[in-house]
Design an enzyme around this catalytic site. Structure first.
Site, mmCIF file in Angstrom:
data_model
loop_
_atom_site.group_PDB
_atom_site.id
_atom_site.type_symbol
_atom_site.label_atom_id
_atom_site.label_comp_id
_atom_site.label_asym_id
_atom_site.label_seq_id
_atom_site.Cartn_x
_atom_site.Cartn_y
_atom_site.Cartn_z
ATOM 1 N N HIS A 195 57.235 68.598 10.920
ATOM 2 C CA HIS A 195 56.038 69.164 10.280
ATOM 3 C C HIS A 195 55.544 70.436 10.967
ATOM 4 C CE1 HIS A 195 54.070 66.982 13.529
ATOM 5 N NE2 HIS A 195 52.977 67.684 13.280
ATOM 6 N N ASP A 196 55.768 70.531 12.269
ATOM 7 C CA ASP A 196 55.240 71.679 13.017
ATOM 8 C C ASP A 196 56.320 72.673 13.451
ATOM 9 O OD1 ASP A 196 52.504 71.518 12.941
ATOM 10 O OD2 ASP A 196 52.296 70.385 14.822
ATOM 11 N N LYS A 253 55.544 76.237 14.283
ATOM 12 C CA LYS A 253 54.847 76.675 15.506
ATOM 13 C C LYS A 253 55.747 77.532 16.387
ATOM 14 C CE LYS A 253 51.184 73.251 16.089
ATOM 15 N NZ LYS A 253 50.736 72.074 16.877
ATOM 16 N N HIS A 297 51.462 78.554 10.833
ATOM 17 C CA HIS A 297 52.621 77.705 11.166
ATOM 18 C C HIS A 297 53.063 76.839 9.982
ATOM 19 C CE1 HIS A 297 49.719 74.413 11.869
ATOM 20 N NE2 HIS A 297 50.746 73.580 11.823
ATOM 21 N N HIS A 356 50.899 69.722 5.411
ATOM 22 C CA HIS A 356 50.311 68.699 6.280
ATOM 23 C C HIS A 356 48.917 69.036 6.782
ATOM 24 C CE1 HIS A 356 52.147 71.253 9.427
ATOM 25 N NE2 HIS A 356 51.297 70.693 10.274
ATOM 26 N N HIS A 357 48.461 70.255 6.543
ATOM 27 C CA HIS A 357 47.074 70.581 6.903
ATOM 28 C C HIS A 357 46.171 70.758 5.686
ATOM 29 C CE1 HIS A 357 47.544 70.667 11.203
ATOM 30 N NE2 HIS A 357 48.609 71.474 11.110
ATOM 31 N N ASP A 404 49.473 62.899 12.046
ATOM 32 C CA ASP A 404 49.363 64.084 12.904
ATOM 33 C C ASP A 404 48.026 64.111 13.629
ATOM 34 O OD1 ASP A 404 50.035 66.603 13.992
ATOM 35 O OD2 ASP A 404 49.088 67.654 12.308
HETATM 36 P P1 C2E Z 1 47.413 69.757 16.915
HETATM 37 O O1 C2E Z 1 46.821 69.898 18.284
HETATM 38 O O2 C2E Z 1 48.674 68.980 16.835
HETATM 39 O O3 C2E Z 1 46.357 69.128 15.976
HETATM 40 C C1 C2E Z 1 46.686 68.708 14.735
HETATM 41 C C2 C2E Z 1 45.488 68.436 13.904
HETATM 42 O O4 C2E Z 1 44.729 67.382 14.473
HETATM 43 C C3 C2E Z 1 44.512 69.586 13.800
HETATM 44 O O5 C2E Z 1 44.897 70.513 12.853
HETATM 45 C C4 C2E Z 1 43.241 68.862 13.380
HETATM 46 O O6 C2E Z 1 43.260 68.599 12.005
HETATM 47 C C5 C2E Z 1 43.366 67.544 14.076
HETATM 48 N N1 C2E Z 1 42.492 67.493 15.263
HETATM 49 C C6 C2E Z 1 42.743 67.915 16.502
HETATM 50 N N2 C2E Z 1 41.666 67.703 17.307
HETATM 51 C C7 C2E Z 1 40.725 67.149 16.520
HETATM 52 C C8 C2E Z 1 39.379 66.673 16.736
HETATM 53 O O7 C2E Z 1 38.828 66.763 17.829
HETATM 54 N N3 C2E Z 1 38.737 66.103 15.689
HETATM 55 C C9 C2E Z 1 39.312 66.009 14.466
HETATM 56 N N4 C2E Z 1 38.649 65.452 13.458
HETATM 57 N N5 C2E Z 1 40.568 66.472 14.230
HETATM 58 C C10 C2E Z 1 41.243 67.011 15.238
HETATM 59 P P2 C2E Z 1 44.292 72.004 12.900
HETATM 60 O O8 C2E Z 1 42.889 71.995 13.254
HETATM 61 O O9 C2E Z 1 44.702 72.669 11.633
HETATM 62 O O10 C2E Z 1 45.074 72.641 14.100
HETATM 63 C C11 C2E Z 1 46.416 72.917 14.024
HETATM 64 C C12 C2E Z 1 46.940 73.232 15.371
HETATM 65 O O11 C2E Z 1 46.225 74.360 15.893
HETATM 66 C C13 C2E Z 1 46.720 72.142 16.382
HETATM 67 O O12 C2E Z 1 47.717 71.169 16.332
HETATM 68 C C14 C2E Z 1 46.755 72.937 17.681
HETATM 69 O O13 C2E Z 1 48.082 73.248 18.052
HETATM 70 C C15 C2E Z 1 46.076 74.220 17.300
HETATM 71 N N6 C2E Z 1 44.639 74.185 17.605
HETATM 72 C C16 C2E Z 1 43.628 73.803 16.817
HETATM 73 N N7 C2E Z 1 42.441 73.954 17.435
HETATM 74 C C17 C2E Z 1 42.710 74.443 18.684
HETATM 75 C C18 C2E Z 1 41.916 74.813 19.824
HETATM 76 O O14 C2E Z 1 40.681 74.721 19.834
HETATM 77 N N8 C2E Z 1 42.548 75.297 20.941
HETATM 78 C C19 C2E Z 1 43.905 75.409 20.956
HETATM 79 N N9 C2E Z 1 44.458 75.875 22.091
HETATM 80 N N10 C2E Z 1 44.702 75.092 19.917
HETATM 81 C C20 C2E Z 1 44.107 74.604 18.783
HETATM 82 FE FE FE Z 2 50.528 71.393 12.135
#
Ligand code: C2E
Ligand code: FE
Ligand code: SIN
Ligand code: SIN
Length: 413
Positions: free
Chosen positions: A273-274, A277, A302, A326-327, A355
């Protein structure tokens, strides 16, 4: 005139042939037989049917089918004898129970296979052409009398002999006496043998194709794992994340009642799925803290990147839609397309749940790992907004059953 009667009793159409000189009916019979045999794809049942058809048509007492195996010897496959009420098959008796016929032309079946010749013998006890010590010994132990015999090679479409059919003791339909196999049956058995050979070859080809597809699948799954691992962004990753995604997705998909095959497809697709990235710069991907809105916009790329990386090959069809969607969110506020509800492919809805669960319960560069209770609370909170509520119901059930914890503990990175 020729009279083929077809009796629709039992599982197969039954044929009797009274005077099968070459004619339309005969041809029609063979065509029907060919069609009926070619629809049988189970090799053991196919062999059984060939023997059954032969016994019916020729009114022989016994029939045995041998095939040339890889060792170049004739191996017994199926044998039936009506008066002895005998029914043996390699599939049920095991190959070890019967010794193969050596390719020695003094044995009639070997002779027939080696020379691609049909042999019609009036009385095996009067024959000096072949070594019938075996059948005689067999007769003595079983109080049987092998008399007339018709042996025909099975020749495939390349003209190669792949086996032999052996009929024993033609029975007169009126007097029930053992009679010689009439000349007319020679043509018949030849035609049937060639049909049988084609049918057998087809089954073997199918089997080969199935094996090849299976190997291809294995190879594909291998490269998928490599691909997923290559796209892993965490330096310390051991592949446990990939395993968890697979297991969680499989478990959720099965819980939804999806067929095993679909569940497996979603499962192996989930780990890709990722993959997109890989196209995201490390300073964003590995940023320890919160992303700026601009950085997050880049990050969102991504999904489409993954969709582009995964080719349009059928094997990647589901992986591709998962990478792209997936998002997406149930309420239509996700990315990249902003689709919502059931317009989001089910596979992607499944992976969205898995995810986020995995992101919550594990450490990320930008967040600490959350406990299970806090994580499931968050998941429930997002039911109907982010997630398909039906999936959260199933997920909640899996949580309560301890299934999520089992998977987590097995693959904690
Ligand atoms: P990921 O870290 O694998 O997170 C996947 C998804 O998990 C996120 O998609 C989000 O929908 C959910 N998720 C993660 N943390 C939380 C949370 O605290 N609460 C809730 N309700 N959901 C959460 P999203 O937001 O589209 O992010 C995609 C990717 O972007 C993430 O994959 C990560 O690699 C990056 N990312 C997102 N936010 C941040 C951030 O604040 N800092 C960094 N360094 N990377 C981020
Ligand atoms: Fe993703
Ligand atoms: C696709 O073309 O496979 C995905 C397009 C979409 O569902 O948005
Ligand atoms: C999120 O996944 O980041 C939040 C989900 C939601 O509140 O709908």
């Amino acid at each position: 005139m020729e009279d083929y009667q077809r009796h629709e009793e039992g599982p197969f159409a039954r044929y009797t042939i009274d005077s099968p000189d070459t004619n339309l009916h005969f041809t029609q019979f063979l065509v029907e037989l060919g069609i009926s045999l070619s629809s049988e794809i189970n090799p053991d049942r196919l062999l059984e049917r060939i023997v059954d058809e032969l016994l019916l048509v020729t009114n022989a007492d016994g029939a045995t089918l041998y095939l040339l195996d890889d060792d170049g010897q004739l191996h017994f496959k199926v044998s039936k004898n009506k008066s002895m009420r005998l029914h043996l098959s390699e599939a049920t008796s095991g190959a070890a129970a019967f010794t193969p016929v050596p390719m020695d032309p003094t044995f009639v079946s070997a002779y027939s296979a080696l020379n691609n010749r049909l042999v019609n013998i009036e009385d095996v006890y009067q024959s000096h052409e072949f070594n019938f010590e075996g059948p005689k010994k067999y007769d003595a132990t079983n109080r049987y009398r092998s008399k007339s015999m018709l042996v025909a090679p099975l020749t495939n479409y390349e003209g190669k002999v792949i086996g032999v059919m052996q009929l024993v003791n033609a029975i007169d339909r009126i007097t029930h006496e053992v009679i010689p196999f009439e000349k007319k049956y020679e043509e018949l058995i030849r035609a049937m043998a060639s049909y049988a050979a084609v049918a057998i070859s087809n089954v073997r080809l199918l089997e080969e194709t199935r094996l090849r597809a299976e190997m291809l699948r294995e190879a594909n799954l291998d490269s998928i794992h490599s691909l997923a691992m290559a796209a892993e962004t965490r330096d310390d990753d051991t592949g446990d994340h990939v395993r968890r995604m697979e297991r969680y997705s499989l478990t959720l998909a099965r819980r939804l009642g999806l067929p095993q095959e679909t569940a497996e497809e979603i499962s192996y697709s989930s780990i890709m799925h990722d993959v997109g990235k890989i196209s995201i710069p490390d300073h964003i991907l590995k940023k320890p803290g919160k992303l700026t809105p601009e950085e997050f916009e880049v990050m969102k790329g991504h999904s489409l990147a993954g969709w582009r990386i995964l080719s349009a090959k059928p094997f990647f069809r589901v992986a591709r839609e998962v990478a792209r969607h997936h998002h997406e969110k149930w309420n239509g506020t996700g990315y990249p397309d902003g689709t919502g509800g059931e317009a989001i492919p089910l596979s992607a809805r499944v992976v969205a749940v898995v995810d986020v669960w995995d992101a919550l319960t594990n450490r990320r560069a930008y967040k600490e790992a959350w406990g299970f209770e806090r994580s499931i609370e968050e998941m429930r909170r997002c039911a109907g907004t982010h997630f398909d509520p039906r999936l959260i119901e199933a997920w909640d059930a899996l949580f309560h059953e301890g299934e999520l914890e089992r998977i987590y503990n097995e693959w904690k990175g």
